[in-house]
Motif scaffolding. Structure first.
Motif, PDB file in Angstrom:
ATOM      1  N   GLY A 173      36.176  50.942  44.500  1.00  0.00           N
ATOM      2  CA  GLY A 173      37.292  50.516  44.920  1.00  0.00           C
ATOM      3  C   GLY A 173      37.229  49.035  44.893  1.00  0.00           C
ATOM      4  O   GLY A 173      36.631  48.174  44.225  1.00  0.00           O
ATOM      5  N   LYS A 216      41.205  48.852  52.428  1.00  0.00           N
ATOM      6  CA  LYS A 216      42.443  49.171  52.425  1.00  0.00           C
ATOM      7  C   LYS A 216      43.498  47.924  52.464  1.00  0.00           C
ATOM      8  O   LYS A 216      44.345  47.981  51.929  1.00  0.00           O
ATOM      9  N   ASP A 217      42.922  47.047  53.250  1.00  0.00           N
ATOM     10  CA  ASP A 217      43.962  45.824  53.504  1.00  0.00           C
ATOM     11  C   ASP A 217      43.460  44.506  52.754  1.00  0.00           C
ATOM     12  O   ASP A 217      42.285  44.282  53.104  1.00  0.00           O
ATOM     13  N   THR A 218      44.315  43.833  51.973  1.00  0.00           N
ATOM     14  CA  THR A 218      44.069  42.628  51.314  1.00  0.00           C
ATOM     15  C   THR A 218      45.085  41.487  51.678  1.00  0.00           C
ATOM     16  O   THR A 218      46.212  42.020  52.234  1.00  0.00           O
ATOM     17  N   TRP A 226      35.775  49.372  49.270  1.00  0.00           N
ATOM     18  CA  TRP A 226      36.818  50.451  49.611  1.00  0.00           C
ATOM     19  C   TRP A 226      37.809  49.844  50.626  1.00  0.00           C
ATOM     20  O   TRP A 226      38.290  50.561  51.481  1.00  0.00           O
TER      21      TRP A 226
END
Length: 227
Positions: free
Chosen positions: A37, A87-89, A85
């Motif tokens: 991911g 989730k937040d960028t 993996w």
């Protein structure tokens, strides 16, 4: 499959990061489209960022950073550490100001593969032609860089992160693309957003498999210009 890398130089990467990023700021190190991911980490320790970028080089398709300063609160997501993996960028609203106008000259080719030597050189030459034209229009001498597959120009900005700046950069990119894009090389007009990530110079561009015709290459900072 990516290419194991034994040549990435942490000192070179650190010099690049120190040059591109605002001292004391927070930046995101990101590796999209990996087998695990999206990988992401937030750093105010640029030596730690450079060390991690070195380790990642050649093991992922590409290693990137945010060019513009990130809200320091985001450091709490992953404090000077990197994980897959994620989730937040970083989103556009998480950027404090606009410091760079990025121009990306990319050779036209199928997605997911490296450029040939001829394609690579054509894109670099197009970047040089654009630089010469803009210099003739009174623009300052920009950063010139090799993305590994094409050419980059970076012009220093000092703008707020607001709608007016976004629209100005969008119009500028479209005007440059109209003049310098063709069937062989495209100026990417999708790099106008404030949270744009950019190749870390000194790391390996590893799209697809490395072949004799389409090899993986290191991204390089070629000239610092007057920035």
């Amino acid at each position: 499959m990516t290419t194991p890398n034994v040549q990435a130089d942490t000192a070179e990467i650190l010099q690049t990061v120190d040059f591109l990023l605002l001292p004391g700021s927070v930046a995101e190190l990101r590796c999209p489209k990996t087998a695990k991911g999206t990988g992401s980490g937030y750093y105010d320790d640029f030596a730690a960022l450079a060390s991690k970028a070195t380790a990642l080089s050649g093991t992922v398709p590409g290693v990137y950073i945010t060019l513009n300063p990130v809200d320091p609160d985001l450091l709490a997501r992953r404090v000077n550490r990197f994980e897959f993996w994620a989730k937040d960028t970083t989103a556009d609203e998480n950027i404090l100001s606009r410091r760079w106008l990025p121009l990306d000259f990319d050779p036209v080719r199928p997605a997911g593969i490296s450029a040939t030597d001829a394609e690579h050189e054509a894109a670099l030459q197009r970047a040089r032609e654009c630089r010469a034209y803009l210099t003739g229009q009174g623009w300052p001498d920009p950063v010139l860089a090799d993305s590994g597959n094409g050419g980059h120009l970076l012009y220093r900005l000092d703008l707020p992160n607001d709608r007016a700046s976004q629209e100005l950069i969008e119009r500028t990119l479209k005007a440059i693309a109209q003049k310098f894009s063709d069937s062989a090389v495209k100026v990417d007009t999708d790099v106008s957003n404030a949270a744009r990530i950019w190749k870390v110079y000194g790391t390996l561009a590893s799209k697809g498999d490395s072949t004799a015709v389409r090899p993986h290459r290191f991204a390089r900072l070629l000239e610092r210009g007057s920035q």
